[in-house]
Design an enzyme around this catalytic site. Sequence first.
Site, PDB file in Angstrom:
ATOM      1  NE  ARG A  66      -4.275  -1.428   0.061  1.00  0.00           N
ATOM      2  CZ  ARG A  66      -4.423  -2.473  -0.731  1.00  0.00           C
ATOM      3  NH1 ARG A  66      -3.444  -2.825  -1.551  1.00  0.00           N
ATOM      4  NH2 ARG A  66      -5.543  -3.175  -0.719  1.00  0.00           N
ATOM      5  CG  HIS A 124      -2.911  -0.514  -7.079  1.00  0.00           C
ATOM      6  ND1 HIS A 124      -3.376   0.198  -5.995  1.00  0.00           N
ATOM      7  CD2 HIS A 124      -2.887  -1.815  -6.671  1.00  0.00           C
ATOM      8  CE1 HIS A 124      -3.636  -0.635  -4.990  1.00  0.00           C
ATOM      9  NE2 HIS A 124      -3.345  -1.861  -5.388  1.00  0.00           N
TER      10      HIS A 124
END
Length: 312
Positions: free
Chosen positions: A227, A275
């Site tokens: 993250r 991502h």
Amino acid sequence: MDIIFYHPTFDTQWWIEALRKAIPQARVRAWKSGDNDSADYALVWHPPVEMLAGRDLKAVFALGAGVDSILSKLQAHPEMLKPSVPLFRLEDTGMGEQMQEYAVSQVLHWFRRFDDYRIQQNSSHWQPLPEYHREDFTIGILGAGVLGSKVAQSLQTWRFPLRCWSRTRKSWPGVQSFAGREELSAFLSQCRVLINLLPNTPETVGIINQQLIEKLPDGAYLLNLARGVHVVEDDLLAALDSGKVKGAMLDVFNREPLPPESLLWQHPRVTITPHVAAITRPAEAVEYISRTIAQLEKGERLCGQVDRARGY
């Protein structure tokens, strides 16, 4: 059996048809605002509070490996999900294989010094460089969960020295395990490559900061697959500029999409992907969810349930 589905970007019709085929006895519908009809299971990603609030669900499935978006919303809206409702995440469903591909390819890229040769190419400079040696190229994995174990297994094939760090000690063959904050410094001290696969919890936010980076060997590399909130971006940029960190491969960021004005975009020692290190594979996810629902209906004990207190 009634199943409600919500995902802001997935092909909802494909999922509904696939779930109906995999669980023929289920009535599957796409949830829309105002739908308060009963449901047994909810399959969600970034769900609105009203979708889950007040429902007597048997389980909720997050359609990804992380559940931080649901848990953070629960903190602000405790009424969204009853404490008794089990929350499951997609532990693998093809994501482990994708993480393996991503991590191995980038580790080899650094090990063979392709990053240095790219910089030389940009200035039309021809200069063979000394090779790195495997025994000096220790790889450390922050976060020793399902995905961390998969990455470690794939890197063992290449005979790199491996170590991992997590909340509790692991017994992975061929991997040196470190556990707890008291062993973090020792873990970091030999990591030429640091691969971050930590869960997103209050304890891990901002963990990759100046203090942590200083404990790495000079010229270390960072691969962030977890993250964006784990990394203090200004501290990383300072370490890249000083040479303390020789290169960074970043798939996740504090703000996504990464703003055009971010200095990370133009840094010569940073590689960015949007991502995509491991995305949900729909067919494998449907198979996992249908199998898990069948086990829940039989009252069996299951793996993959999220501990809400820990955050993963």
